[in-house]
Write a protein that holds these residues in place. Structure first.
Motif, PDB file in Angstrom:
ATOM      1  N   VAL A 101       0.850  -1.185   0.000  1.00  0.00           N
ATOM      2  CA  VAL A 101       0.000   0.000   0.000  1.00  0.00           C
ATOM      3  C   VAL A 101       0.888   1.239   0.000  1.00  0.00           C
ATOM      4  CG1 VAL A 101      -1.790   1.298   1.224  1.00  0.00           C
ATOM      5  CG2 VAL A 101      -1.839  -1.206   1.231  1.00  0.00           C
ATOM      6  N   LEU A 102       0.638   2.143  -0.934  1.00  0.00           N
ATOM      7  CA  LEU A 102       1.356   3.410  -1.011  1.00  0.00           C
ATOM      8  C   LEU A 102       0.464   4.520  -0.468  1.00  0.00           C
ATOM      9  CD1 LEU A 102       2.723   3.086  -4.675  1.00  0.00           C
ATOM     10  CD2 LEU A 102       3.818   2.324  -2.538  1.00  0.00           C
ATOM     11  N   GLU A 103       0.941   5.288   0.497  1.00  0.00           N
ATOM     12  CA  GLU A 103       0.161   6.363   1.105  1.00  0.00           C
ATOM     13  C   GLU A 103       1.010   7.627   1.172  1.00  0.00           C
ATOM     14  OE1 GLU A 103      -2.092   9.037   2.776  1.00  0.00           O
ATOM     15  OE2 GLU A 103      -2.923   7.115   2.088  1.00  0.00           O
ATOM     16  N   ARG A 104       0.489   8.716   0.621  1.00  0.00           N
ATOM     17  CA  ARG A 104       1.237   9.969   0.601  1.00  0.00           C
ATOM     18  C   ARG A 104       1.371  10.571   1.994  1.00  0.00           C
ATOM     19  NH1 ARG A 104      -1.958  14.521  -2.607  1.00  0.00           N
ATOM     20  NH2 ARG A 104      -0.657  15.891  -1.338  1.00  0.00           N
ATOM     21  N   GLY A 105       0.429  10.246   2.885  1.00  0.00           N
ATOM     22  CA  GLY A 105       0.479  10.751   4.253  1.00  0.00           C
ATOM     23  C   GLY A 105       1.372   9.918   5.142  1.00  0.00           C
ATOM     24  N   SER A 106       1.296  10.208   6.439  1.00  0.00           N
ATOM     25  CA  SER A 106       2.179   9.536   7.397  1.00  0.00           C
ATOM     26  C   SER A 106       1.490   8.441   8.182  1.00  0.00           C
ATOM     27  CB  SER A 106       2.756  10.569   8.373  1.00  0.00           C
ATOM     28  OG  SER A 106       1.708  11.225   9.073  1.00  0.00           O
ATOM     29  N   ALA A 107       0.188   8.196   7.926  1.00  0.00           N
ATOM     30  CA  ALA A 107      -0.545   7.198   8.695  1.00  0.00           C
ATOM     31  C   ALA A 107      -1.673   6.622   7.861  1.00  0.00           C
ATOM     32  CB  ALA A 107      -1.100   7.809   9.979  1.00  0.00           C
ATOM     33  N   ALA A 108      -2.133   5.437   8.250  1.00  0.00           N
ATOM     34  CA  ALA A 108      -3.286   4.826   7.592  1.00  0.00           C
ATOM     35  C   ALA A 108      -4.544   5.617   7.937  1.00  0.00           C
ATOM     36  CB  ALA A 108      -3.435   3.375   8.054  1.00  0.00           C
ATOM     37  N   GLY A 109      -5.435   5.701   6.993  1.00  0.00           N
ATOM     38  CA  GLY A 109      -6.671   6.456   7.182  1.00  0.00           C
ATOM     39  C   GLY A 109      -6.934   7.381   6.020  1.00  0.00           C
ATOM     40  N   GLY A 110      -5.865   7.862   5.387  1.00  0.00           N
ATOM     41  CA  GLY A 110      -5.990   8.668   4.188  1.00  0.00           C
ATOM     42  C   GLY A 110      -6.878   9.879   4.343  1.00  0.00           C
ATOM     43  N   ALA A 145       2.249  -4.983   3.041  1.00  0.00           N
ATOM     44  CA  ALA A 145       3.317  -4.039   3.353  1.00  0.00           C
ATOM     45  C   ALA A 145       2.830  -2.616   3.110  1.00  0.00           C
ATOM     46  CB  ALA A 145       4.543  -4.327   2.496  1.00  0.00           C
ATOM     47  N   PHE A 146       3.344  -1.666   3.891  1.00  0.00           N
ATOM     48  CA  PHE A 146       2.947  -0.266   3.760  1.00  0.00           C
ATOM     49  C   PHE A 146       4.175   0.607   3.526  1.00  0.00           C
ATOM     50  CE2 PHE A 146      -0.755  -2.032   5.727  1.00  0.00           C
ATOM     51  CZ  PHE A 146      -1.814  -1.226   5.351  1.00  0.00           C
ATOM     52  N   ARG A 147       3.991   1.607   2.672  1.00  0.00           N
ATOM     53  CA  ARG A 147       5.005   2.633   2.476  1.00  0.00           C
ATOM     54  C   ARG A 147       4.344   3.995   2.645  1.00  0.00           C
ATOM     55  NH1 ARG A 147       8.905   1.670  -2.612  1.00  0.00           N
ATOM     56  NH2 ARG A 147       9.609   3.686  -1.764  1.00  0.00           N
ATOM     57  N   PHE A 148       4.617   4.646   3.766  1.00  0.00           N
ATOM     58  CA  PHE A 148       4.052   5.967   4.027  1.00  0.00           C
ATOM     59  C   PHE A 148       4.995   7.047   3.486  1.00  0.00           C
ATOM     60  CE2 PHE A 148       2.240   3.245   7.386  1.00  0.00           C
ATOM     61  CZ  PHE A 148       0.897   3.415   7.086  1.00  0.00           C
ATOM     62  N   GLY A 149       4.444   8.212   3.194  1.00  0.00           N
ATOM     63  CA  GLY A 149       5.231   9.261   2.572  1.00  0.00           C
ATOM     64  C   GLY A 149       5.590   8.935   1.136  1.00  0.00           C
ATOM     65  N   ALA A 150       4.847   8.001   0.545  1.00  0.00           N
ATOM     66  CA  ALA A 150       5.092   7.579  -0.834  1.00  0.00           C
ATOM     67  C   ALA A 150       3.957   8.096  -1.708  1.00  0.00           C
ATOM     68  CB  ALA A 150       5.201   6.055  -0.926  1.00  0.00           C
ATOM     69  N   GLU A 151       4.184   9.202  -2.377  1.00  0.00           N
ATOM     70  CA  GLU A 151       3.146   9.821  -3.194  1.00  0.00           C
ATOM     71  C   GLU A 151       3.248   9.350  -4.633  1.00  0.00           C
ATOM     72  OE1 GLU A 151       1.485  14.260  -4.488  1.00  0.00           O
ATOM     73  OE2 GLU A 151       3.158  14.067  -3.080  1.00  0.00           O
ATOM     74  N   ALA A 152       2.153   8.858  -5.166  1.00  0.00           N
ATOM     75  CA  ALA A 152       2.121   8.412  -6.555  1.00  0.00           C
ATOM     76  C   ALA A 152       2.078   9.626  -7.476  1.00  0.00           C
ATOM     77  CB  ALA A 152       0.914   7.519  -6.802  1.00  0.00           C
TER      78      ALA A 152
END
Length: 490
Positions: free
Chosen positions: A28-37, A241-248
């Motif tokens: 999972v790629l998330e531009r923020g720093s935590a799950a929840g978006g 797996a999670f990658r936070f701070g990862a902006e598409a």
């Protein structure tokens, strides 16, 4: 199978949990720093209808043993709310909306608005029941439903009457006997809750009050952050797996390129983002400014307040305080919230008509476990400059105190302000909408962005996709995507 999920909101987490496991490699790629978006930037109440959708998610992803902690209630505290919400009008009228009880609902409307009001509201719920019964098995729970299924419904008389494609929600309400402007204001709230302009909201949105009434309203103790935590932990347990701070930065068939320039490959990409963001990521021509303005979903500003008092204030889960009921749903107010076009919006801004509302509707949310912490939603015109919206806050705080009837010695301390512009900066969604494009027709209500996108291997989930906005529907969109990959097996 390698799967990349872009976005760790409720839909993205649900998709990752369903697709995770030994058979798939999910990141999972998330531009923020935590799950929840985007849900975390929403800050509003965590009110859940159709809890069976999330219950199914946790059971299906929690292992076969009963002791595996698979149930939703083993992971979060889910509490029914009663009343569902309280409506308070400027003339002193108050309506406490019961949770699921049909007889109590009729009595509550009769007591608030006079004899016959309850029967009129039940008539609206019955129409919502017919509409839900028509679209649920053919359009909502069919992962790849198309306009062909909708046209099949139109061919039958019962289907046409249930969907009422040429009628608005207000028109259906009027046909059921809803004519009191205060009751119309209550009906309009359901349209606004879906991000729709009440003047043009299609009749099929009668499903929203029906679903709430038939299946009940629940709250997750701790709100969206607590639900996101439970879903994140379930994903991790499933090997995601999670990658936070990862902006598409872009999405193409079989790959995602990050803003850093790194390129990731996958067999399937699941985009849990707004439809406009998806267009940008896939390199499609952005919607024109006029179309974007016309379809921007309604999104209120939020105030997080702390009550400084010697005694706690007793409030239900949600209270709606209307201003002057004669102006609660005027065209001028709705024009400010839903500019018909970019040129109209620019003209209105130039003439100064997009001023802060003098008598806004306030939605106050409270939780029994934190009786002094309040979250207030307020309608702010979407064309209002951000600095003007923030400058309006002191007036709003004072107005909240007045609507709550607080004595002068009781103070409200402002903790945080979130405007639509703040939300847009945090999520990249035009206008900061959390509900996707505004719903203006049956098609935009049901046949939103398709699960299977034209780009090979790309799936779309979330509020902008099918079946639509809301926590339960977001999780249902993830079920749709999982069914496309492995029917009935996840």
């Amino acid at each position: 199978m390698r799967i990349i999920v872009v976005g760790a909101g409720v839909a993205g987490l649900a998709a990752a949990a369903r697709m995770g496991g030994a058979a798939n490699d999910v990141v999972v790629l998330e531009r923020g720093s935590a799950a929840g978006g985007a849900a975390l930037s929403w800050g509003g109440p965590c009110t859940l209808t159709l809890p069976a959708v999330l219950r199914d998610l946790f059971v299906k992803t929690g292992g076969r043993k009963a002791s595996g902690g698979g149930a939703l209630e083993d992971n979060v505290s889910l509490v029914p709310v009663d009343p569902v919400r309280r409506f308070v009008f400027a003339d002193g009228t108050s309506l406490a909306l019961p949770n699921t009880a049909r007889g109590a609902t009729k009595d509550a409307f009769d007591a608030a608005f006079g004899d016959g009001a309850g029967a009129a509201w039940l008539g609206l719920l019955d129409h919502g029941n017919r509409a839900w019964s028509a679209i649920r098995p053919t359009l909502v729970e069919v992962p790849d439903a198309s306009r062909a299924e909708l046209w099949r419904l139109y061919r039958s008389g019962s289907g046409r009457r249930a969907i009422a494609a040429r009628r608005t929600l207000r028109q259906v309400g009027a046909a059921c006997g809803i004519r009191d402007p205060r009751m119309l204001a209550v009906l309009d709230e359901y349209a606004l809750g879906a991000g729709s302009d009440p003047r043009f909201a299609p009749a099929v949105l009668a499903t929203r009050p029906y679903i709430e009434h038939a299946f009940g309203a629940w709250r997750v103790v701790g709100g969206v952050p607590e639900l996101a935590r439970a879903m994140y932990e379930r994903c991790v347990a499933r090997g995601v797996a999670f990658r936070f701070g990862a902006e598409a930065a872009s999405i193409s068939s079989g790959s995602v390129t990050l803003a850093s320039g790194e390129q990731l490959t996958a067999d399937v990409v699941v985009a849990a983002v707004d439809a406009q963001v998806l267009r940008r990521l896939t390199g499609e021509q952005p919607a024109s400014a006029s179309k974007t303005a016309a379809t921007a979903g309604y999104s209120p500003s939020l105030l997080s307040l702390r009550l400084e008092a010697s005694a706690d204030l007793e409030l239900p889960h949600e209270s709606v305080f209307f201003g002057d009921p004669g102006r609660a749903a005027t065209d001028a107010r709705l024009d400010a919230l839903f500019p018909a076009s970019a040129s109209a919006s620019a003209s209105a801004s130039a003439s100064g008509t997009h001023r802060v509302p003098a008598d806004p509707t306030l939605r106050v949310h409270a939780a029994p476990e934190q009786p002094r912490e309040l979250v207030v939603q307020v309608d702010v015109p979407c064309a209002l400059p951000d600095e003007a919206a923030h400058g309006y806050v002191p007036t709003l705080v004072e107005l909240v105190g007045q609507r709550l009837g607080l004595s002068p010695e009781v103070t409200l301390t402002l903790r945080e302000t979130i405007t639509p512009a703040d939300r847009e900066r945090a999520t990249g969604v035009p206008g900061g909408s959390v509900n996707g494009p505004a719903i203006t027709s049956v098609g935009s209500a049901i046949l939103r962005s398709p699960t299977v996108q034209p780009i090979k291997g790309l799936l779309h989930v979330g509020a902008s996709s099918r079946p639509g906005p809301g926590l339960a529907f977001a999780a249902l969109s993830a079920w749709n995507a999982a069914e496309v990959l492995r029917p009935t097996r996840v």
